[in-house]
Design a protein around this motif. Structure first.
Motif, PDB file in Angstrom:
ATOM      1  N   ASP A  67      21.710   4.466 -10.850  1.00 52.43           N
ATOM      2  CA  ASP A  67      21.613   5.803 -10.241  1.00 52.43           C
ATOM      3  C   ASP A  67      22.945   6.532 -10.367  1.00 52.43           C
ATOM      4  N   PRO A  68      22.917   7.884 -10.461  1.00 53.05           N
ATOM      5  CA  PRO A  68      24.195   8.609 -10.371  1.00 53.05           C
ATOM      6  C   PRO A  68      24.797   8.382  -8.991  1.00 53.05           C
ATOM      7  N   ASN A  69      26.120   8.259  -8.918  1.00 51.14           N
ATOM      8  CA  ASN A  69      26.794   8.028  -7.642  1.00 51.14           C
ATOM      9  C   ASN A  69      27.745   9.204  -7.390  1.00 51.14           C
ATOM     10  N   LEU A  70      27.212  10.210  -6.679  1.00 50.18           N
ATOM     11  CA  LEU A  70      27.964  11.459  -6.531  1.00 50.18           C
ATOM     12  C   LEU A  70      29.222  11.292  -5.688  1.00 50.18           C
ATOM     13  N   THR A  71      29.162  10.431  -4.669  1.00 50.40           N
ATOM     14  CA  THR A  71      30.348  10.205  -3.830  1.00 50.40           C
ATOM     15  C   THR A  71      31.488   9.647  -4.681  1.00 50.40           C
ATOM     16  N   GLU A  76      36.959  12.510  -9.482  1.00 49.80           N
ATOM     17  CA  GLU A  76      37.327  13.862  -9.907  1.00 49.80           C
ATOM     18  C   GLU A  76      38.576  14.321  -9.156  1.00 49.80           C
ATOM     19  N   GLU A  85      31.746   9.863  -7.930  1.00 55.89           N
ATOM     20  CA  GLU A  85      32.144  10.845  -8.945  1.00 55.89           C
ATOM     21  C   GLU A  85      33.109  11.885  -8.355  1.00 55.89           C
ATOM     22  N   ARG A  86      32.800  12.346  -7.134  1.00 57.14           N
ATOM     23  CA  ARG A  86      33.690  13.339  -6.488  1.00 57.14           C
ATOM     24  C   ARG A  86      35.079  12.752  -6.258  1.00 57.14           C
ATOM     25  N   ARG A 121      29.662   8.344 -15.313  1.00 58.07           N
ATOM     26  CA  ARG A 121      28.536   9.273 -15.537  1.00 58.07           C
ATOM     27  C   ARG A 121      27.633   8.771 -16.658  1.00 58.07           C
ATOM     28  N   SER A 143      24.459   6.202 -15.868  1.00 56.07           N
ATOM     29  CA  SER A 143      23.118   6.632 -15.453  1.00 56.07           C
ATOM     30  C   SER A 143      22.402   7.435 -16.539  1.00 56.07           C
TER      31      SER A 143
END
Ligand code: G1P
Length: 283
Positions: free
Chosen positions: A65-69, A75, A71-72, A87, A90
């Motif tokens: 799954d994408p892991n937005l936490t 970044e 990734e942020r 990125r 996924s």
């Protein structure tokens, strides 16, 4: 083509860690085994993955799954390279999941994916068999599948004492490293093994296998064996076997995993020199 990756076993050869972690999530160098399985499918031209998982096992979904936490965070820290790598995971393929709700064997796990696969040939990957080669084993098998329009199993030469660990085929050679299968038997004793060709965890299967799996009664260790269903399929259509090029590691046991880890780390330019020095010192 779709690939079914089975990840619903109990991992009893790798206890106690598999009490809490599915064996398919154990790390080989820095990536879990499922990552290698997906990468092999993708490098073979397969973009749709169906995982067969067991209830309560969410680590595999989480991994892809994408892991937005995360990734942020990366970044914010300016970790561009790592961010792109995360990125990409996924986006490797389209992922689908089905549950095998009871431990009824590899054959039953494959049958669980029937609706998602549909009426077309498909690949099966057992992720604890890692095969290292520039041309993926599955890609080599797809060439045989296209040539004969039939199911293909991967095989390698085994020593007699190991027949109890594998499906073993009887076969006649049709060309270099390619065989027409005459019969398959699951984990025979050395006296009963029909040859020294053991099945390794890669299969290209025609959809008729589902009908045979549905009719297959529990076999060895009271589980529904894919090997038995393949033997039945022989009554309807030919099956081929490919002695693939590449080194295969059985990462389903701690020792097998260690061997694979050392071998693959020695191919990693960031680790090889130091690991070599370390091993030399150790011995
Ligand atoms: C399974 C299959 C066996 C095959 C093996 C390859 O056994 O049943 O036919 O040879 O994978 O790894 P398992 O290792 O799950 O007991």
């Amino acid at each position: 083509m779709k690939a079914v990756i089975t990840a619903a076993g109990q991992g009893t050869r790798f206890l106690p860690v598999t009490r809490a972690v599915p064996k398919e999530m154990l790390p080989l160098v820095a990536m879990p085994l499922v990552h290698y399985a997906v990468a092999e499918a993708v490098a073979s031209g397969i973009g749709e993955i169906i995982f067969v998982t067991a209830p309560g096992r969410h680590a595999i979904e989480d991994y892809f799954d994408p892991n937005l936490t995360l990734e942020r965070l990366l970044e914010k820290r300016g970790e561009r390279k790592l961010l792109e790598e995360m990125r990409a995971i996924s986006k490797m393929a389209d992922f689908h999941y089905v549950r095998q709700t009871a431990p009824r064997g590899l054959g039953h796990a494959v049958l669980t994916a029937r609706e998602m696969v549909g009426d077309e040939p498909f690949a099966v990957i057992l992720p604890d068999d890692i095969i290292d080669n520039d041309t993926p084993a599955l890609k080599q098998m797809l060439a045989v599948h296209r040539k004969y329009g039939a199911s293909v199993v991967a095989v390698e030469k085994i020593v007699p004492a190991d027949s109890v660990k594998y499906g073993v085929i009887s076969a006649e050679a049709v060309s270099s490293r390619t065989y027409r299968v005459k019969g398959l038997v699951e984990k025979p004793s050395p006296e009963k093994a029909p040859s020294s060709l053991g099945v390794v965890g890669r299969y290209i299967l025609t959809p008729e296998i589902f009908e045979e799996l549905a009719r297959t009664k529990p076999g060895k260790i009271s589980e529904i064996q894919l090997t038995d269903a393949l033997h039945r399929l022989l009554g309807r259509q030919p099956i081929y076997a490919l002695e693939f090029s590449g080194i295969r590691y059985d990462t389903g046991t701690p020792l097998g995993m260690l061997k694979a880890s050392v071998a693959l780390a020695m191919k990693n330019p960031e680790m090889a020199a130091e690991l070599k020095r370390y091993l030399k010192d150790l011995f």
